[in-house]
Design a protein around this motif. Structure first.
Motif, PDB file in Angstrom:
ATOM      1  N   THR A 250       3.124  -8.332  49.769  1.00  0.00           N
ATOM      2  CA  THR A 250       3.122  -9.193  50.956  1.00  0.00           C
ATOM      3  C   THR A 250       1.795  -9.921  51.122  1.00  0.00           C
ATOM      4  O   THR A 250       1.784 -11.092  51.505  1.00  0.00           O
ATOM      5  N   SER A 251       0.701  -9.269  50.850  1.00  0.00           N
ATOM      6  CA  SER A 251      -0.597  -9.943  50.977  1.00  0.00           C
ATOM      7  C   SER A 251      -0.836 -10.910  49.824  1.00  0.00           C
ATOM      8  O   SER A 251      -1.390 -11.989  50.021  1.00  0.00           O
ATOM      9  N   ARG A 252      -0.402 -10.552  48.633  1.00  0.00           N
ATOM     10  CA  ARG A 252      -0.583 -11.424  47.463  1.00  0.00           C
ATOM     11  C   ARG A 252       0.154 -12.748  47.639  1.00  0.00           C
ATOM     12  O   ARG A 252      -0.341 -13.800  47.254  1.00  0.00           O
ATOM     13  N   TYR A 253       1.341 -12.709  48.232  1.00  0.00           N
ATOM     14  CA  TYR A 253       2.156 -13.915  48.380  1.00  0.00           C
ATOM     15  C   TYR A 253       2.171 -14.453  49.816  1.00  0.00           C
ATOM     16  O   TYR A 253       2.968 -15.325  50.141  1.00  0.00           O
ATOM     17  N   ASN A 254       1.271 -13.953  50.664  1.00  0.00           N
ATOM     18  CA  ASN A 254       1.152 -14.426  52.048  1.00  0.00           C
ATOM     19  C   ASN A 254       2.488 -14.417  52.793  1.00  0.00           C
ATOM     20  O   ASN A 254       2.882 -15.408  53.395  1.00  0.00           O
ATOM     21  N   LEU A 255       3.143 -13.303  52.746  1.00  0.00           N
ATOM     22  CA  LEU A 255       4.416 -13.132  53.453  1.00  0.00           C
ATOM     23  C   LEU A 255       4.097 -12.714  54.886  1.00  0.00           C
ATOM     24  O   LEU A 255       3.906 -11.537  55.180  1.00  0.00           O
ATOM     25  N   HIS A 256       4.019 -13.696  55.765  1.00  0.00           N
ATOM     26  CA  HIS A 256       3.547 -13.463  57.125  1.00  0.00           C
ATOM     27  C   HIS A 256       4.588 -13.725  58.194  1.00  0.00           C
ATOM     28  O   HIS A 256       4.311 -13.539  59.374  1.00  0.00           O
ATOM     29  N   MET A 257       5.767 -14.163  57.824  1.00  0.00           N
ATOM     30  CA  MET A 257       6.780 -14.500  58.823  1.00  0.00           C
ATOM     31  C   MET A 257       7.921 -13.488  58.809  1.00  0.00           C
ATOM     32  O   MET A 257       8.536 -13.263  57.772  1.00  0.00           O
ATOM     33  N   LEU A 258       8.198 -12.914  59.963  1.00  0.00           N
ATOM     34  CA  LEU A 258       9.363 -12.050  60.140  1.00  0.00           C
ATOM     35  C   LEU A 258      10.544 -12.944  60.486  1.00  0.00           C
ATOM     36  O   LEU A 258      10.544 -13.587  61.542  1.00  0.00           O
ATOM     37  N   VAL A 259      11.527 -13.022  59.608  1.00  0.00           N
ATOM     38  CA  VAL A 259      12.671 -13.911  59.847  1.00  0.00           C
ATOM     39  C   VAL A 259      13.988 -13.161  60.007  1.00  0.00           C
ATOM     40  O   VAL A 259      14.997 -13.754  60.367  1.00  0.00           O
ATOM     41  N   PHE A 260      13.961 -11.859  59.771  1.00  0.00           N
ATOM     42  CA  PHE A 260      15.181 -11.056  59.874  1.00  0.00           C
ATOM     43  C   PHE A 260      14.786  -9.602  60.079  1.00  0.00           C
ATOM     44  O   PHE A 260      13.799  -9.127  59.523  1.00  0.00           O
ATOM     45  N   TYR A 261      15.560  -8.916  60.894  1.00  0.00           N
ATOM     46  CA  TYR A 261      15.388  -7.466  61.029  1.00  0.00           C
ATOM     47  C   TYR A 261      16.676  -6.854  61.543  1.00  0.00           C
ATOM     48  O   TYR A 261      17.521  -7.534  62.129  1.00  0.00           O
ATOM     49  N   GLU A 262      16.837  -5.583  61.311  1.00  0.00           N
ATOM     50  CA  GLU A 262      17.945  -4.807  61.836  1.00  0.00           C
ATOM     51  C   GLU A 262      17.379  -3.496  62.366  1.00  0.00           C
ATOM     52  O   GLU A 262      16.372  -3.008  61.863  1.00  0.00           O
ATOM     53  N   VAL A 263      18.031  -2.940  63.353  1.00  0.00           N
ATOM     54  CA  VAL A 263      17.602  -1.681  63.963  1.00  0.00           C
ATOM     55  C   VAL A 263      18.665  -0.626  63.708  1.00  0.00           C
ATOM     56  O   VAL A 263      19.860  -0.897  63.854  1.00  0.00           O
ATOM     57  N   PHE A 264      18.220   0.581  63.353  1.00  0.00           N
ATOM     58  CA  PHE A 264      19.134   1.683  63.046  1.00  0.00           C
ATOM     59  C   PHE A 264      18.748   2.929  63.826  1.00  0.00           C
ATOM     60  O   PHE A 264      17.600   3.096  64.230  1.00  0.00           O
ATOM     61  N   GLU A 265      19.709   3.801  64.004  1.00  0.00           N
ATOM     62  CA  GLU A 265      19.491   5.055  64.720  1.00  0.00           C
ATOM     63  C   GLU A 265      18.594   6.013  63.929  1.00  0.00           C
ATOM     64  O   GLU A 265      17.791   6.726  64.512  1.00  0.00           O
ATOM     65  N   THR A 266      18.766   6.032  62.605  1.00  0.00           N
ATOM     66  CA  THR A 266      18.007   6.979  61.787  1.00  0.00           C
ATOM     67  C   THR A 266      17.330   6.260  60.625  1.00  0.00           C
ATOM     68  O   THR A 266      17.773   5.199  60.183  1.00  0.00           O
ATOM     69  N   ILE A 267      16.276   6.869  60.122  1.00  0.00           N
ATOM     70  CA  ILE A 267      15.572   6.313  58.968  1.00  0.00           C
ATOM     71  C   ILE A 267      16.469   6.344  57.733  1.00  0.00           C
ATOM     72  O   ILE A 267      16.398   5.453  56.886  1.00  0.00           O
ATOM     73  N   GLU A 268      17.340   7.329  57.650  1.00  0.00           N
ATOM     74  CA  GLU A 268      18.265   7.411  56.516  1.00  0.00           C
ATOM     75  C   GLU A 268      19.196   6.196  56.476  1.00  0.00           C
ATOM     76  O   GLU A 268      19.437   5.622  55.407  1.00  0.00           O
ATOM     77  N   GLN A 269      19.714   5.808  57.644  1.00  0.00           N
ATOM     78  CA  GLN A 269      20.564   4.613  57.713  1.00  0.00           C
ATOM     79  C   GLN A 269      19.783   3.365  57.314  1.00  0.00           C
ATOM     80  O   GLN A 269      20.299   2.494  56.614  1.00  0.00           O
ATOM     81  N   ALA A 270      18.534   3.286  57.768  1.00  0.00           N
ATOM     82  CA  ALA A 270      17.694   2.129  57.449  1.00  0.00           C
ATOM     83  C   ALA A 270      17.426   2.040  55.952  1.00  0.00           C
ATOM     84  O   ALA A 270      17.462   0.945  55.367  1.00  0.00           O
TER      85      ALA A 270
END
Length: 87
Positions: free
Chosen positions: A32-52
Motif C-alpha cells: 500500500t505504501s509502495r503504490y500510494n494506495l490511500h483511498m478507501l473505495v469499498f468496505y464490508e462489515v462482518f460479525e466475526t473475523i472468520e467471516q471477514a
C-alpha cells in the motif's frame, strides 16, 4: 484501497478507521505504501473475523473486472470513503 491508477488492495482488519489511517499516511510498509494506495473505495462489515477472512479470500480470487464492478456498484463515483467511516 486504491490509488489514482486504480491499483487495488484487499485486506481485513478489526479496526477499519485505524487501518485506513495507517495506509493513508504510509505507516504500513509494503504494497500500500509502495503504490500510494490511500483511498478507501469499498468496505464490508462482518460479525466475526472468520467471516471477514472468508470474504477477503473470495474477493482476492475475483478477477479485476468483477472487483471493479463490485466497487462501482457500492461507490459509483469511486470516492474516498474515509470521511464516511470517521463521522
Amino acid at each position: 484501497m486504491v490509488n489514482k491508477n486504480q491499483t487495488l488492495y484487499t485486506g481485513v482488519t478489526s479496526n477499519l478507521i485505524q487501518r485506513v489511517y495507517q495506509h493513508k499516511n504510509n505507516l504500513v510498509p509494503g504494497f500500500t505504501s509502495r503504490y500510494n494506495l490511500h483511498m478507501l473505495v469499498f468496505y464490508e462489515v462482518f460479525e466475526t473475523i472468520e467471516q471477514a477472512i472468508i470474504r477477503e479470500k473470495q474477493i482476492k480470487d475475483m478477477n479485476r473486472a468483477d472487483k471493479l464492478k463490485m466497487i462501482y456498484k457500492f461507490n459509483p463515483e469511486c470516492r474516498d470513503l474515509y470521511d464516511r467511516i470517521t463521522t
